[in-house]
Design an enzyme around this catalytic site. Structure first.
Site: not given
Lengths: 369, 369
Positions: A204, A245, A256
């Site tokens: 990402q 998150d 992550k």
């Protein structure tokens, strides 16, 4: 933020007033494709296969997913089953749960006939709130960045920020969290240069963060996830900023996979390590992140195979391991609060600790339930 | 070690008695191709484009490269220019320098007519010596592994070793360094399971280490480089073993980029972190590895592009970053000795310090030159 000069959000209502547009992030950075979601199941699929990703955008997509579900069938039974379906798409994302609970609670009190309109209004409200939150995160972070920049010796040409994964506007409704800080620092005239961790296995960083920064014109270099330690050891990183998150009550941050390794390197080299987060991603019931937050395992094929653009310009996946080798794929890790210099929130900057968090969110005082 | 039941070394003399066979490691793990080197320039190219890699194998290939050069032209001038050409292929590899200096010194004393035979004999000797060294490294390491295994609670089904990059037999002439320890532990009946870091950007772990372990039948899982911290935090790693390209006099180890991050995680979680090395890779003149060892930067395309096998079974490279993004590619990092539990050498196990190294290599006593 802008794409080829046109301002976008990452999710918005279609002109028809009911279907929902998203940017298909599985196609970035090689193609900019807008996908229209016309059903709850399409929204669930978009979350599950990560056409949308990033905690806030997942929450917003789930909210619109529930609005689409109400349009299909506004009964109590469907309100319940659609919520469950959407909740099951990504077990780690705490504000998926938050957004759905908020929607479900409000809708359950209404007669079925009023649920559709209310659901769309609530989903739009969740989006607008996210944009405001992210702007404020970046505004508070800017103060810290400016102070660090002003401490650098005169003559330095750049302020180097390392980031992991994509905590940009593509991960939220707009601005991003970690990247909101970077956009606002850049817009304020600080000569930011960003080290972009590629962020295996899904890349990402290499795909989305690089694409965002390129679109905005911010200097950056993509690096492999292995490189950050060396850069910090040699004074080439002034600060790290990542997203999260899920943030535990004690300040541990779940982000992550690989974030923990960068925090260790920052700590070992006295590089400030900040984490940017919107209040809704704080899990006040989670007392200890390292021991308590369950870590999602994803398909081994994300490790054994890498997708990209081949020499013919087509999207293709290549296998990097020998046939028959097995792989293991933990998607997140938890960085202990002791390694985090501070948290950037929409209400200000605080220590990564229960005391720090409660200083900004005093309404959460009292023991966790 | 074995490939499909046949024992191989990673470099060996062709049946014709003068050309040199290598395994083209750029084609692994998807194809097992033996390449025959027929000139010094072919040997230099093989090192430069990494058909052969790993410090000991680079040294052995350079040695045979110099033998091929002597066969072409055994003059003083060619001895000098061929040495320079071979030396320039990989600036970081200390035993490239060592092997060439040893060859050059011996050959310069001989008349040109005797140089060819002597060069081949010396190259063969360097290879045999490497095999013996690597066997001994693993033999000493086995003692440490056995002790750690015996300390695990009864009922544990596996002993989990994490390794980074490829320090296997493919990186040496045979056995490997870090993997020599693993092969010997496995052969001794310890139920080893290996966490294989994929090792971006060139994926030597995912490609080569996985291929080696698969061929030998040792259980393993490939993981992204980001995952090791999480695994160690949760007790899923019993020990780390890596190789090193260059070890400083103070015990700092220069190895593939990302090694430092794993050492930090091991230190943070009380996981023993060992580094396996042959004596010739110790740079006794390098007093401080972190500040002194120059780090090679390689092409940005190694970061922006990933090679593998596509769905048609062909080797293909895909671009993972958007067009126009820049990347930065440091190939190695230096792990400070304070993070290294111990060193496995052919002479025994020692602390990662000047005192530790000198206890095994007392002939290096006295100040560095």
């Amino acid at each position: 933020m802008k794409v080829n000069g046109t301002p976008y959000r990452s999710i918005w209502l279609h002109d028809n007033g009911w279907s929902v547009n998203i940017i298909d992030q599985t196609r970035l950075p090689h193609a900019f494709i807008i996908k229209t979601l016309k059903s709850m199941h399409a929204a669930a699929e978009a979350i599950r296969v990560m056409r949308v990703r990033g905690a806030p955008l997942i929450g917003a997509t789930a909210a619109y997913g529930l609005a689409l579900a109400m349009r299909e069938d506004a009964s109590d039974g469907n309100l319940s089953s659609a919520s469950e379906t959407l909740l099951a798409t990504r077990p780690t994302a705490v504000n998926l749960r938050w957004a759905l609970a908020r929607m479900r609670q409000a809708l359950a009190q209404l007669p079925a006939s009023e649920r559709v309109g209310k659901a769309y209004a609530l989903a739009a409200g969740i989006c607008d709130e996210d944009v405001a939150i992210n702007y404020d995160i970046g505004r508070h972070a800017l103060g810290v960045i400016r102070t660090l920049w002003q401490k650098k010796p005169a003559g330095c040409e750049a302020f180097h920020i390392l980031t992991h994964c994509n905590a940009g506007w593509l991960a939220t409704v707009d601005w991003g969290t970690a990247l909101s800080a970077i956009y606002q620092a850049w817009d304020a005239g600080i000569p930011v240069h960003v080290w972009v961790d590629e962020t295996r296995p899904r890349n990402q960083g290499a795909a989305l963060t690089a694409w965002e920064l390129l679109a905005h014109g911010i200097p950056h270099d993509v690096i492999v996830d292995n490189a950050g330690g060396h850069l910090m050891q040699h004074g080439l990183v002034d600060m790290c900023i990542t997203g999260t998150d899920r943030t535990a009550r004690n300040g541990d941050v779940c982000n992550k996979i690989g974030t923990y390794l960068k925090a260790l390197a920052a700590h070992d080299n006295d590089v400030p390590f900040y984490v940017a987060l919107p209040g809704p991603t704080i899990d006040w019931q989670m007392l200890d992140g390292v021991s308590g937050i369950p870590i999602e395992q994803r398909a081994a094929s994300e490790v054994t195979h890498v997708g990209g653009k081949n020499s013919a310009g087509e999207i293709e996946t290549v296998q990097i391991t020998p046939d028959g080798t097995s792989a293991c794929n933990y998607a997140f890790d938890v960085t202990p609060a002791r390694l985090v210099t501070g948290l950037f929130t929409e209400r200000g900057v605080c220590d990564a600790s229960e005391t720090g968090l409660l200083s900004l969110y005093p309404e959460q005082q009292g023991p966790a339930e």
